[in-house]
Design a protein around this motif. Structure first.
Motif, PDB file in Angstrom:
ATOM      1  N   TYR A 180      39.579  33.104  26.873  1.00 60.58           N
ATOM      2  CA  TYR A 180      38.900  33.529  28.086  1.00 60.58           C
ATOM      3  C   TYR A 180      39.376  32.552  29.170  1.00 60.58           C
ATOM      4  CZ  TYR A 180      35.715  36.155  25.047  1.00 60.58           C
ATOM      5  OH  TYR A 180      35.199  37.019  24.130  1.00 60.58           O
TER       6      TYR A 180
ATOM      7  N   PHE B 170      39.883  31.234  33.251  1.00 59.22           N
ATOM      8  CA  PHE B 170      39.174  31.200  34.528  1.00 59.22           C
ATOM      9  C   PHE B 170      39.973  30.372  35.543  1.00 59.22           C
ATOM     10  CE2 PHE B 170      35.016  32.628  32.873  1.00 59.22           C
ATOM     11  CZ  PHE B 170      35.180  32.374  31.521  1.00 59.22           C
TER      12      PHE B 170
ATOM     13  N   TYR C 196      38.916  28.278  39.161  1.00 59.23           N
ATOM     14  CA  TYR C 196      37.881  27.816  40.082  1.00 59.23           C
ATOM     15  C   TYR C 196      38.559  27.092  41.237  1.00 59.23           C
ATOM     16  CZ  TYR C 196      34.314  28.591  36.440  1.00 59.23           C
ATOM     17  OH  TYR C 196      33.478  29.144  35.506  1.00 59.23           O
TER      18      TYR C 196
ATOM     19  N   PHE D  34      33.765  29.859  41.499  1.00 61.16           N
ATOM     20  CA  PHE D  34      34.510  30.765  40.651  1.00 61.16           C
ATOM     21  C   PHE D  34      35.424  31.661  41.498  1.00 61.16           C
ATOM     22  CE2 PHE D  34      35.382  33.736  37.369  1.00 61.16           C
ATOM     23  CZ  PHE D  34      35.187  35.014  37.888  1.00 61.16           C
TER      24      PHE D  34
ATOM     25  N   LYS E  58      38.626  35.681  36.587  1.00 54.42           N
ATOM     26  CA  LYS E  58      38.683  35.437  35.151  1.00 54.42           C
ATOM     27  C   LYS E  58      39.468  36.535  34.451  1.00 54.42           C
ATOM     28  CE  LYS E  58      34.175  37.649  34.357  1.00 54.42           C
ATOM     29  NZ  LYS E  58      32.758  37.410  33.968  1.00 54.42           N
TER      30      LYS E  58
ATOM     31  N   ILE F 162      39.513  38.296  30.690  1.00 56.03           N
ATOM     32  CA  ILE F 162      38.855  38.412  29.390  1.00 56.03           C
ATOM     33  C   ILE F 162      39.703  39.281  28.465  1.00 56.03           C
ATOM     34  CG2 ILE F 162      36.734  39.067  28.191  1.00 56.03           C
ATOM     35  CD1 ILE F 162      36.518  36.723  30.209  1.00 56.03           C
TER      36      ILE F 162
ATOM     37  N   PHE G 215      41.311  24.572  39.855  1.00 55.46           N
ATOM     38  CA  PHE G 215      41.200  24.246  38.447  1.00 55.46           C
ATOM     39  C   PHE G 215      41.347  25.512  37.607  1.00 55.46           C
ATOM     40  CE2 PHE G 215      39.877  19.868  38.494  1.00 55.46           C
ATOM     41  CZ  PHE G 215      39.232  19.708  39.715  1.00 55.46           C
TER      42      PHE G 215
ATOM     43  N   ARG H 229      38.275  29.097  27.722  1.00 55.88           N
ATOM     44  CA  ARG H 229      37.200  29.081  26.748  1.00 55.88           C
ATOM     45  C   ARG H 229      37.658  29.924  25.570  1.00 55.88           C
ATOM     46  NH1 ARG H 229      31.910  31.189  29.153  1.00 55.88           N
ATOM     47  NH2 ARG H 229      31.846  29.136  30.096  1.00 55.88           N
TER      48      ARG H 229
ATOM     49  N   GLY I 255      32.245  28.506  20.823  1.00 54.82           N
ATOM     50  CA  GLY I 255      30.986  28.198  21.464  1.00 54.82           C
ATOM     51  C   GLY I 255      31.101  28.253  22.972  1.00 54.82           C
ATOM     52  N   PHE I 256      30.272  27.454  23.648  1.00 58.11           N
ATOM     53  CA  PHE I 256      30.199  27.551  25.094  1.00 58.11           C
ATOM     54  C   PHE I 256      31.092  26.553  25.809  1.00 58.11           C
ATOM     55  CE2 PHE I 256      26.960  30.635  25.326  1.00 58.11           C
ATOM     56  CZ  PHE I 256      26.127  30.439  24.244  1.00 58.11           C
ATOM     57  N   LYS I 257      31.842  25.785  25.079  1.00 56.09           N
ATOM     58  CA  LYS I 257      32.619  24.746  25.721  1.00 56.09           C
ATOM     59  C   LYS I 257      33.804  25.334  26.473  1.00 56.09           C
ATOM     60  CE  LYS I 257      33.292  20.943  23.360  1.00 56.09           C
ATOM     61  NZ  LYS I 257      33.552  20.004  22.246  1.00 56.09           N
ATOM     62  N   THR I 258      33.945  24.895  27.701  1.00 53.21           N
ATOM     63  CA  THR I 258      35.068  25.293  28.542  1.00 53.21           C
ATOM     64  C   THR I 258      35.926  24.067  28.798  1.00 53.21           C
ATOM     65  OG1 THR I 258      33.724  26.994  29.609  1.00 53.21           O
ATOM     66  CG2 THR I 258      35.728  26.297  30.749  1.00 53.21           C
TER      67      THR I 258
ATOM     68  N   PHE J 143      38.748  22.340  31.094  1.00 47.52           N
ATOM     69  CA  PHE J 143      39.335  22.426  32.426  1.00 47.52           C
ATOM     70  C   PHE J 143      40.651  21.664  32.485  1.00 47.52           C
ATOM     71  CE2 PHE J 143      36.099  24.334  35.171  1.00 47.52           C
ATOM     72  CZ  PHE J 143      35.003  24.326  34.329  1.00 47.52           C
ATOM     73  N   GLY J 144      41.569  22.189  33.275  1.00 49.32           N
ATOM     74  CA  GLY J 144      42.779  21.450  33.574  1.00 49.32           C
ATOM     75  C   GLY J 144      42.497  20.311  34.527  1.00 49.32           C
TER      76      GLY J 144
END
Lengths: 114, 115
Positions: free
Chosen positions: B32, B34, B36, B46, B49, B51, B90, B94, B100-103, B105-106
């Protein structure tokens, strides 16, 4: 619009002090996150919470703790501040369990530890 | 392990020219992805994205991004840059439900658009 607010934009503390950073979101989001942002390192996840009283460690939890007693509020605690915790701290929230949901960020708190 | 790379610390472009901000990722399973943007003295916002589905994703402020699975890339693009696009961008990834919910980032790419 979702609004994520952070208690302070700028904060200066001394080494060894206990520091509280507060974050509040007004859209009934289940998930809340604390990141720190450092130049060249991007955002690094400290802790996150997917429900009241629930918390999960992120990638750099050492030296930090969190509290989520109410759904809308997620607090980051530096038990004994150190100079290497000088950074920009960003709080974020996202709704539900779907992994494709984007995160909504607060304006950030720039913390300086002297 | 998940990772995101933004190979350019800074991108300079003249107003009116097309812009590209590069992002590559490494993740097992379905990503997933994204983008930003962070304007000065503000939190992240945001942009768009990916998906699943169409590889070209359109987002806010005229930005779009192209997902390329074979090159594991998700470059951000805009046909005609504006001075007001100057900001820190950025890329984030994910993993699917097993992550899980951890994203992740660059490190961010600073875009300068000159008038």
């Amino acid at each position: 619009d979702v609004k994520v607010t952070q208690s302070s934009r700028y904060l200066v503390k001394r080494t060894g002090e206990k520091v509280f950073l507060e974050c509040v979101q007004d859209m009934d989001h289940e998930n809340m996150f604390w990141y720190r942002q450092d130049p060249g390192l991007g955002l690094r996840l400290i802790y996150f919470s997917y429900d009241v009283k629930m918390k999960e460690k992120g990638d750099i939890p050492e030296g930090y703790s969190v509290s989520r007693e109410k759904k809308e509020r997620f607090s980051l605690i530096l038990e004994s501040a150190s100079t290497n915790q000088t950074s920009m701290y960003l709080c974020a929230s996202s709704p539900g369990l779907a992994l494709d949901n984007e995160q909504f960020f607060g304006p950030g708190t720039r913390l300086t530890v002297l | 392990a998940q990772s995101v790379a933004q190979p350019e610390d800074q991108v300079n472009v003249a107003e009116g020219n097309p812009l590209t901000v590069k992002c590559t990722y490494s993740v097992s399973g379905n990503p997933y992805l994204f983008w930003y943007v962070q304007y000065p003295n503000r939190g992240l916002q945001f942009l768009l994205k990916y998906i699943t589905g169409d590889n070209l994703v359109k987002g806010s402020y005229g930005f779009e991004a192209e997902f390329n699975k074979s090159q594991t890339s998700f470059h951000l693009k805009k046909p005609s840059a504006l001075v007001s696009d100057s900001a820190l961008y950025f890329c984030a990834v994910r993993r699917d439900h097993t992550g899980g919910f951890k994203t992740i980032f660059g490190a961010g790419t600073r875009l300068f658009v000159k008038a």
